[in-house]
Design a protein around this motif. Structure first.
Motif, PDB file in Angstrom:
ATOM      1  N   PRO A 292       0.821  -1.226   0.000  1.00  0.00           N
ATOM      2  CA  PRO A 292       0.000   0.000   0.000  1.00  0.00           C
ATOM      3  C   PRO A 292       0.847   1.265   0.000  1.00  0.00           C
ATOM      4  O   PRO A 292       2.022   1.248   0.368  1.00  0.00           O
ATOM      5  CB  PRO A 292      -0.792  -0.129   1.311  1.00  0.00           C
ATOM      6  N   PHE A 293       0.212   2.354  -0.420  1.00  0.00           N
ATOM      7  CA  PHE A 293       0.852   3.659  -0.484  1.00  0.00           C
ATOM      8  C   PHE A 293       0.151   4.565   0.530  1.00  0.00           C
ATOM      9  O   PHE A 293      -0.955   5.041   0.275  1.00  0.00           O
ATOM     10  CB  PHE A 293       0.741   4.235  -1.900  1.00  0.00           C
ATOM     11  N   PRO A 294       0.754   4.783   1.683  1.00  0.00           N
ATOM     12  CA  PRO A 294       0.087   5.515   2.768  1.00  0.00           C
ATOM     13  C   PRO A 294      -0.397   6.900   2.337  1.00  0.00           C
ATOM     14  O   PRO A 294       0.281   7.593   1.565  1.00  0.00           O
ATOM     15  CB  PRO A 294       1.175   5.626   3.843  1.00  0.00           C
ATOM     16  N   VAL A 295      -1.547   7.264   2.837  1.00  0.00           N
ATOM     17  CA  VAL A 295      -2.152   8.538   2.446  1.00  0.00           C
ATOM     18  C   VAL A 295      -1.229   9.710   2.757  1.00  0.00           C
ATOM     19  O   VAL A 295      -1.071  10.617   1.930  1.00  0.00           O
ATOM     20  CB  VAL A 295      -3.514   8.717   3.151  1.00  0.00           C
ATOM     21  N   GLU A 296      -0.607   9.724   3.917  1.00  0.00           N
ATOM     22  CA  GLU A 296       0.246  10.857   4.270  1.00  0.00           C
ATOM     23  C   GLU A 296       1.447  10.961   3.330  1.00  0.00           C
ATOM     24  O   GLU A 296       1.871  12.075   2.970  1.00  0.00           O
ATOM     25  CB  GLU A 296       0.721  10.742   5.717  1.00  0.00           C
ATOM     26  N   SER A 297       1.977   9.830   2.894  1.00  0.00           N
ATOM     27  CA  SER A 297       3.076   9.853   1.930  1.00  0.00           C
ATOM     28  C   SER A 297       2.598  10.412   0.591  1.00  0.00           C
ATOM     29  O   SER A 297       3.314  11.178  -0.070  1.00  0.00           O
ATOM     30  CB  SER A 297       3.650   8.451   1.741  1.00  0.00           C
TER      31      SER A 297
ATOM     32  N   GLN B 279       2.239  14.217   0.966  1.00  0.00           N
ATOM     33  CA  GLN B 279       3.519  14.930   0.927  1.00  0.00           C
ATOM     34  C   GLN B 279       4.083  14.989  -0.484  1.00  0.00           C
ATOM     35  O   GLN B 279       4.650  16.008  -0.896  1.00  0.00           O
ATOM     36  CB  GLN B 279       4.518  14.277   1.884  1.00  0.00           C
ATOM     37  N   LEU B 280       3.917  13.905  -1.242  1.00  0.00           N
ATOM     38  CA  LEU B 280       4.362  13.908  -2.635  1.00  0.00           C
ATOM     39  C   LEU B 280       3.564  14.924  -3.441  1.00  0.00           C
ATOM     40  O   LEU B 280       4.127  15.674  -4.256  1.00  0.00           O
ATOM     41  CB  LEU B 280       4.202  12.511  -3.244  1.00  0.00           C
ATOM     42  N   GLY B 281       2.262  14.970  -3.217  1.00  0.00           N
ATOM     43  CA  GLY B 281       1.426  15.943  -3.913  1.00  0.00           C
ATOM     44  C   GLY B 281       1.840  17.361  -3.606  1.00  0.00           C
ATOM     45  O   GLY B 281       1.933  18.213  -4.504  1.00  0.00           O
TER      46      GLY B 281
ATOM     47  N   ALA C 218      -4.432   9.985  -7.101  1.00  0.00           N
ATOM     48  CA  ALA C 218      -4.424  11.208  -6.307  1.00  0.00           C
ATOM     49  C   ALA C 218      -3.394  12.196  -6.825  1.00  0.00           C
ATOM     50  O   ALA C 218      -3.646  13.405  -6.878  1.00  0.00           O
ATOM     51  CB  ALA C 218      -4.154  10.886  -4.842  1.00  0.00           C
ATOM     52  N   LEU C 219      -2.228  11.700  -7.229  1.00  0.00           N
ATOM     53  CA  LEU C 219      -1.182  12.606  -7.682  1.00  0.00           C
ATOM     54  C   LEU C 219      -1.603  13.367  -8.931  1.00  0.00           C
ATOM     55  O   LEU C 219      -1.440  14.596  -9.010  1.00  0.00           O
ATOM     56  CB  LEU C 219       0.117  11.840  -7.937  1.00  0.00           C
ATOM     57  N   MET C 220      -2.171  12.658  -9.902  1.00  0.00           N
ATOM     58  CA  MET C 220      -2.594  13.353 -11.110  1.00  0.00           C
ATOM     59  C   MET C 220      -3.808  14.240 -10.837  1.00  0.00           C
ATOM     60  O   MET C 220      -3.990  15.271 -11.480  1.00  0.00           O
ATOM     61  CB  MET C 220      -2.872  12.357 -12.232  1.00  0.00           C
ATOM     62  N   GLY C 221      -4.625  13.843  -9.859  1.00  0.00           N
ATOM     63  CA  GLY C 221      -5.716  14.722  -9.450  1.00  0.00           C
ATOM     64  C   GLY C 221      -5.185  16.028  -8.871  1.00  0.00           C
ATOM     65  O   GLY C 221      -5.691  17.114  -9.169  1.00  0.00           O
ATOM     66  N   VAL C 222      -4.150  15.932  -8.054  1.00  0.00           N
ATOM     67  CA  VAL C 222      -3.527  17.124  -7.473  1.00  0.00           C
ATOM     68  C   VAL C 222      -2.938  18.000  -8.571  1.00  0.00           C
ATOM     69  O   VAL C 222      -3.107  19.233  -8.570  1.00  0.00           O
ATOM     70  CB  VAL C 222      -2.437  16.717  -6.457  1.00  0.00           C
TER      71      VAL C 222
ATOM     72  N   GLU D 238      11.365   7.904  -3.335  1.00  0.00           N
ATOM     73  CA  GLU D 238      11.630   8.316  -1.954  1.00  0.00           C
ATOM     74  C   GLU D 238      10.360   8.320  -1.116  1.00  0.00           C
ATOM     75  O   GLU D 238      10.369   7.890   0.045  1.00  0.00           O
ATOM     76  CB  GLU D 238      12.247   9.720  -1.951  1.00  0.00           C
ATOM     77  N   ALA D 239       9.248   8.761  -1.701  1.00  0.00           N
ATOM     78  CA  ALA D 239       7.998   8.867  -0.955  1.00  0.00           C
ATOM     79  C   ALA D 239       7.512   7.515  -0.466  1.00  0.00           C
ATOM     80  O   ALA D 239       6.959   7.403   0.640  1.00  0.00           O
ATOM     81  CB  ALA D 239       6.929   9.533  -1.822  1.00  0.00           C
ATOM     82  N   PHE D 240       7.712   6.461  -1.291  1.00  0.00           N
ATOM     83  CA  PHE D 240       7.126   5.163  -0.970  1.00  0.00           C
ATOM     84  C   PHE D 240       8.167   4.062  -0.770  1.00  0.00           C
ATOM     85  O   PHE D 240       7.809   2.889  -0.677  1.00  0.00           O
ATOM     86  CB  PHE D 240       6.150   4.762  -2.078  1.00  0.00           C
ATOM     87  N   GLY D 241       9.446   4.446  -0.699  1.00  0.00           N
ATOM     88  CA  GLY D 241      10.493   3.455  -0.503  1.00  0.00           C
ATOM     89  C   GLY D 241      10.601   2.484  -1.665  1.00  0.00           C
ATOM     90  O   GLY D 241      10.942   1.305  -1.470  1.00  0.00           O
TER      91      GLY D 241
END
Length: 497
Positions: free
Chosen positions: A202-207, A210-212, A257-261, A319-322
């Protein structure tokens, strides 16, 4: 005080009211507890009635007649008078009781939509949406009678000043004929390439958040005049100098989410770049929704699905998700973000299939406004249209006709501006890259300054100084040309294979 100064002062107060409504609307969509819906609906309705009363003040007509004879006004002020007259004509077509009824119906329908979407229960939404549609027809008919337009074109004109369905029909019929074969060819081309390995969550929401935020900063978003939040449906809203955006997160897939941002940041950059000297005047507003959608899609589809963007963004994603390994290399990420796939959800669609989603909605809302089909028929008509245009049928209404907030929120005549915006985005990005050859190389280094500077000069800072066609011609040297969009798709999805 001159007539022009009286108008500017009056519309400055209207703008202040709009700002209050905008922040309350943002709060309703992003933060408000469900239990506050009733009282919020009453407050919103009252503010909109008060705003409407200000917009139809009988003094406006006299001020306009006098100001339009004032030879001392400059080009910006004359453009402002044109926009004031445009708004005044549209507002005087509506009685206050219709404005109030529409506001209350929309507030109720939006709340009903959130639950209906979650439950995939169109029947639960139907009575609320029926009331909104009835009132939208009345609004469109009243404005159409005043402007000499059809009901649908009057609603379209609110979102796209000067836009007409006859022109859109021609563009969209051409695209509808072009897309099925092109989609097949694009999918065939990508199947001949090696497919990237899966990205394992999974890709944590907070990560993800922060990427967004990091990408927003790179694109040039001013955090002193805005913020990022979460909502059921991503949007850009707020007020002048308070431009807020939202997204929604899926821990199984961070790309959504990233492309939405990035998409909503494109909208926000337009709002944050509007001409400051006229910020509380109609002439400072964005020049219609096809231009607004062009700014979001230029960022999301043109700039941030380029090879160069992933050269910059891949290390931040790892970096955001290891992340590590071949799946996290720039080329693999680019292939993932440009994958053509028939899907049910518009906001998650790739840029090849996206126009099919818009054409479907455009055709349906035209038929609904014209009373050529009933709302009860919408789910079946939606599914039939998806089958025709994309070859797939949604398994439920949550993935079908309940997915968008636009109709519950009263945004009828808005959908076509997405694909008009995609065409415009391709044309503007091509012009920007020709004018500033370093645009893409600088994006590869995370530097969007040349692109933003060109957009600021040619689009954002121009507000509504010019009509849409003239603004586009000034920026690119030609009117809207759908062939530029088609050529872009061919380069990215066929030639790159």
């Amino acid at each position: 005080m001159t007539a022009y100064a009286s108008l500017a002062g009056h519309f400055g107060r209207i703008a202040a009211m709009s700002n209050a409504i905008g922040v309350l609307q943002w709060d309703s969509d992003a933060m408000m507890p469900k239990g506050a819906a009733g009282s919020r609906a009453e407050s919103m309705a009252l503010l909109r009635v008060l705003q409407h009363e200000m917009a139809v003040d009988p003094r406006i007509g006299d001020w306009l007649a006098e100001a339009e004879q004032d030879n001392r006004l400059d080009d910006w002020e004359r453009a402002n008078l044109r926009e004031i007259r445009r708004e005044w004509i549209a507002q005087t077509a509506l009685p206050a009781n219709l404005v109030e009824a529409s506001s209350k119906a929309i507030s109720a329908c939006e709340m009903a939509w959130r639950q209906a979407r979650a439950d995939s229960d169109f029947a639960a939404l139907l009575p609320y949406l029926t009331e909104v549609l009835k009132l939208e027809r009345e609004i469109g008919a009243a404005k159409g009678a005043k402007l000499g337009l059809s009901t649908y074109d009057a609603l379209l004109n609110d979102n796209e000043p000067g836009g007409r369905s006859a022109k859109i029909d021609e563009l969209f019929d051409d695209l509808a004929a072009f897309l099925p074969d092109f989609i097949e060819r694009a999918i065939a081309a990508q199947t001949r390439r090696s497919q990237p390995a899966a990205l394992n969550g999974p890709f944590p929401v907070e990560s993800q958040r922060q990427l967004g935020l990091k990408m927003m900063k790179a694109l040039g978003y001013d955090f002193e005049r805005g913020r990022l939040d979460v909502s059921t449906h991503p949007f850009c809203g707020g007020a002048d100098n308070d431009v807020r955006i939202t997204t929604r997160y899926d821990e199984a897939d961070f790309t959504k989410a990233l492309m939405g941002v990035i998409h909503e940041t494109g909208h926000a950059l337009y709002e944050q770049g509007r001409p400051a000297a006229y910020l509380n005047q109609p002439v400072s507003r964005a020049r219609g929704m096809s231009l607004h959608e062009s700014q979001s899609l230029l960022m999301e589809m043109q700039a941030c699905r380029s090879h160069e963007f992933f050269m910059f963004a891949a290390p931040s994603m790892r970096e955001a998700f290891g992340g590590s390994g071949p799946a996290w290399e720039p080329e693999a990420l680019w292939r993932r973000y440009t994958k053509v796939e028939r899907g049910f959800i518009r906001v998650e669609a790739d840029e090849v299939t996206y126009p099919a989603h818009v054409i479907l909605r455009y055709r349906l809302e035209k038929a609904l406004i014209a009373d050529e089909m009933s709302l009860a028929e919408l789910p079946a008509a939606w599914n039939a249209g998806m089958k025709e245009l994309l070859g797939i049928v949604p398994p439920n209404d949550r993935l079908g006709c309940l997915q968008d907030i636009h109709w519950p929120s009263g945004a009828w005549g808005y959908f076509p501006t997405y694909t008009l915006g995609a065409m415009t985005a391709a044309q503007l990005f091509e012009a920007a890259c020709k004018a500033e050859p370093e645009t893409l190389p600088r994006i590869a280094r995370g530097d969007f300054a040349p692109l933003i500077a060109w957009l600021r000069a040619n689009i954002h800072s121009q507000g509504s100084r010019y009509e849409t066609d003239e603004l586009l011609a000034r920026a690119t040297g030609r009117p809207l040309d759908a062939n530029i969009f088609k050529a872009h798709l061919a380069r990215r999805y066929l030639d790159a294979a």
